[in-house]
Design a protein around this motif. Structure first.
Motif, short mmCIF file in Angstrom:
data_model
loop_
_atom_site.label_atom_id
_atom_site.label_comp_id
_atom_site.label_asym_id
_atom_site.label_seq_id
_atom_site.Cartn_x
_atom_site.Cartn_y
_atom_site.Cartn_z
N LEU A 170 -31.73 -96.91 53.52
CA LEU A 170 -32.93 -96.14 53.21
C LEU A 170 -33.17 -95.08 54.29
CD1 LEU A 170 -35.41 -95.75 51.38
CD2 LEU A 170 -36.59 -97.47 52.77
N HIS A 171 -33.43 -93.86 53.84
CA HIS A 171 -33.74 -92.74 54.72
C HIS A 171 -35.13 -92.24 54.35
CE1 HIS A 171 -29.43 -92.36 55.86
NE2 HIS A 171 -29.27 -92.83 54.63
N LEU A 172 -36.03 -92.19 55.33
CA LEU A 172 -37.41 -91.78 55.10
C LEU A 172 -37.69 -90.49 55.85
CD1 LEU A 172 -39.12 -95.27 55.59
CD2 LEU A 172 -38.52 -94.15 53.42
N ILE A 173 -38.19 -89.49 55.14
CA ILE A 173 -38.47 -88.19 55.75
C ILE A 173 -39.98 -87.97 55.85
CG2 ILE A 173 -38.13 -85.70 55.56
CD1 ILE A 173 -35.51 -86.30 54.05
N HIS A 174 -40.45 -87.74 57.06
CA HIS A 174 -41.87 -87.47 57.35
C HIS A 174 -42.29 -86.13 56.77
CE1 HIS A 174 -42.88 -90.73 60.23
NE2 HIS A 174 -41.57 -90.75 60.44
N PRO A 175 -43.60 -85.96 56.55
CA PRO A 175 -44.69 -86.90 56.84
C PRO A 175 -44.85 -87.94 55.74
CG PRO A 175 -45.60 -84.85 55.99
CD PRO A 175 -44.10 -84.65 56.10
N PHE A 176 -45.40 -89.10 56.13
CA PHE A 176 -45.67 -90.19 55.20
C PHE A 176 -47.17 -90.18 54.86
CE2 PHE A 176 -42.40 -92.93 57.72
CZ PHE A 176 -41.36 -92.14 57.25
N GLY A 177 -47.51 -90.78 53.75
CA GLY A 177 -48.90 -90.95 53.38
C GLY A 177 -49.47 -92.25 53.90
N PHE A 178 -48.80 -92.88 54.85
CA PHE A 178 -49.18 -94.18 55.40
C PHE A 178 -48.48 -94.34 56.74
CE2 PHE A 178 -45.50 -94.51 52.66
CZ PHE A 178 -44.58 -95.17 53.45
N VAL A 179 -48.88 -95.34 57.50
CA VAL A 179 -48.16 -95.66 58.73
C VAL A 179 -47.11 -96.71 58.40
CG1 VAL A 179 -49.96 -95.00 60.36
CG2 VAL A 179 -49.95 -97.31 59.42
N ILE A 180 -45.99 -96.67 59.07
CA ILE A 180 -44.84 -97.50 58.71
C ILE A 180 -45.12 -98.99 58.87
CG2 ILE A 180 -43.62 -97.56 60.92
CD1 ILE A 180 -42.02 -96.79 57.50
N ASN A 181 -46.11 -99.36 59.65
CA ASN A 181 -46.43 -100.79 59.78
C ASN A 181 -47.57 -101.21 58.85
OD1 ASN A 181 -48.58 -99.62 61.06
ND2 ASN A 181 -48.33 -100.70 63.00
N ASP A 182 -47.84 -100.41 57.83
CA ASP A 182 -48.89 -100.69 56.86
C ASP A 182 -48.69 -102.09 56.25
OD1 ASP A 182 -49.98 -100.71 54.00
OD2 ASP A 182 -50.86 -98.87 54.79
N LYS A 183 -49.78 -102.84 56.15
CA LYS A 183 -49.68 -104.21 55.60
C LYS A 183 -49.21 -104.20 54.15
CE LYS A 183 -54.44 -104.40 54.14
NZ LYS A 183 -55.74 -104.87 54.22
N ASN A 184 -49.55 -103.16 53.38
CA ASN A 184 -49.10 -103.08 51.99
C ASN A 184 -47.59 -102.85 51.90
OD1 ASN A 184 -51.65 -103.42 50.74
ND2 ASN A 184 -52.13 -101.31 51.31
N LEU A 185 -47.05 -102.06 52.81
CA LEU A 185 -45.61 -101.84 52.86
C LEU A 185 -44.92 -103.17 53.15
CD1 LEU A 185 -43.42 -99.16 53.74
CD2 LEU A 185 -43.40 -100.84 55.55
N LYS A 186 -45.42 -103.88 54.12
CA LYS A 186 -44.81 -105.17 54.47
C LYS A 186 -44.96 -106.19 53.36
CE LYS A 186 -44.81 -104.39 59.28
NZ LYS A 186 -44.44 -104.83 60.51
N ARG A 187 -46.10 -106.19 52.69
CA ARG A 187 -46.32 -107.13 51.59
C ARG A 187 -45.31 -106.85 50.46
NH1 ARG A 187 -51.48 -106.08 50.08
NH2 ARG A 187 -52.22 -107.31 51.83
N SER A 188 -45.11 -105.57 50.13
CA SER A 188 -44.18 -105.20 49.07
C SER A 188 -42.74 -105.48 49.46
CB SER A 188 -44.33 -103.73 48.71
OG SER A 188 -45.62 -103.47 48.24
N GLY A 189 -42.42 -105.26 50.73
CA GLY A 189 -41.07 -105.50 51.22
C GLY A 189 -40.82 -106.95 51.56
N LEU A 190 -41.91 -107.73 51.55
CA LEU A 190 -41.86 -109.15 51.91
C LEU A 190 -41.11 -109.35 53.22
CD1 LEU A 190 -41.31 -110.63 48.36
CD2 LEU A 190 -43.42 -110.63 49.68
N ASP A 191 -40.40 -110.44 53.34
CA ASP A 191 -39.70 -110.71 54.59
C ASP A 191 -38.33 -110.03 54.62
OD1 ASP A 191 -38.83 -112.32 52.55
OD2 ASP A 191 -38.60 -114.11 53.77
N TYR A 192 -38.04 -109.18 53.63
CA TYR A 192 -36.75 -108.49 53.57
C TYR A 192 -36.70 -107.28 54.49
CZ TYR A 192 -36.58 -111.32 49.37
OH TYR A 192 -36.63 -112.36 48.49
N TRP A 193 -37.86 -106.76 54.88
CA TRP A 193 -37.91 -105.51 55.65
C TRP A 193 -37.10 -105.61 56.95
CZ3 TRP A 193 -39.45 -101.11 53.60
CH2 TRP A 193 -39.61 -100.00 54.43
N VAL A 194 -37.05 -106.78 57.54
CA VAL A 194 -36.30 -106.95 58.80
C VAL A 194 -34.79 -106.77 58.58
CG1 VAL A 194 -38.02 -108.41 59.89
CG2 VAL A 194 -36.16 -109.47 58.60
N HIS A 195 -34.32 -106.91 57.35
CA HIS A 195 -32.90 -106.77 57.04
C HIS A 195 -32.54 -105.36 56.56
CE1 HIS A 195 -32.57 -111.08 57.44
NE2 HIS A 195 -33.56 -111.22 56.57
#
Length: 150
Positions: free
Chosen positions: A29-54
């Motif tokens: 995954l390649h993410l290009i700024h600016p984002f409409g959120f901060v990368i540590n957003d709880k919703n991002l982590k909830r959607s990515g579940l525990d997979y985000w670390v991988h």
């Protein structure tokens, strides 16, 4: 490995779902700024579940920084509802770059003008577009299907 590029993503849940999809399909995954959120957003982590670390993820400050990392721009495919050619007409290869724009507006004319390959996802005239996470899933699915058949 496919390269999934989100240009200026706005909704953390979508980015989290796409991150999870990238882990599951062994895509980067390649993410290009600016984002409409901060990368540590709880919703991002909830959607990515525990997979985000991988997740294999790289952030870029702008399109120019990302573009400088691409070894072969002929293998960059930009998704646009205004494109003439369908993603189903392409012969995808390992290492291809699949590029998606922000949820509210898609890819800008400025970004589209920098690359030759514009693709659409065929859809009913009853809608303007698909959700970005669904769009990424469509295209990754077809690309992975083709690559595994080779």
């Amino acid at each position: 490995m496919l390269n999934i590029v989100l240009v200026e993503p706005e909704i953390p849940n979508n980015t989290g779902n796409i991150g999870r999809l990238c882990v599951g399909t062994e895509s980067k995954l390649h993410l290009i700024h600016p984002f409409g959120f901060v990368i540590n957003d709880k919703n991002l982590k909830r959607s990515g579940l525990d997979y985000w670390v991988h997740l294999d993820v790289t952030e870029y400050q702008n399109v120019a920084e990302w573009k400088s990392q691409i070894p072969d721009v002929s293998r960059v495919f930009l998704m646009s509802s205004h494109a003439e050619k369908s993603y189903l007409e392409i012969e995808f290869q390992d290492g291809d770059w699949l590029v998606f724009g922000k949820e509210s507006k898609g890819l800008s004319e400025e970004v589209l003008a920098q690359f030759e390959n514009h693709l659409k996802i065929p859809m009913s005239t009853n809608i303007r577009s698909f959700n970005i996470a669904n769009s990424v899933a469509f295209v990754i699915g077809e690309a992975k299907r083709q690559i595994t058949l080779k």
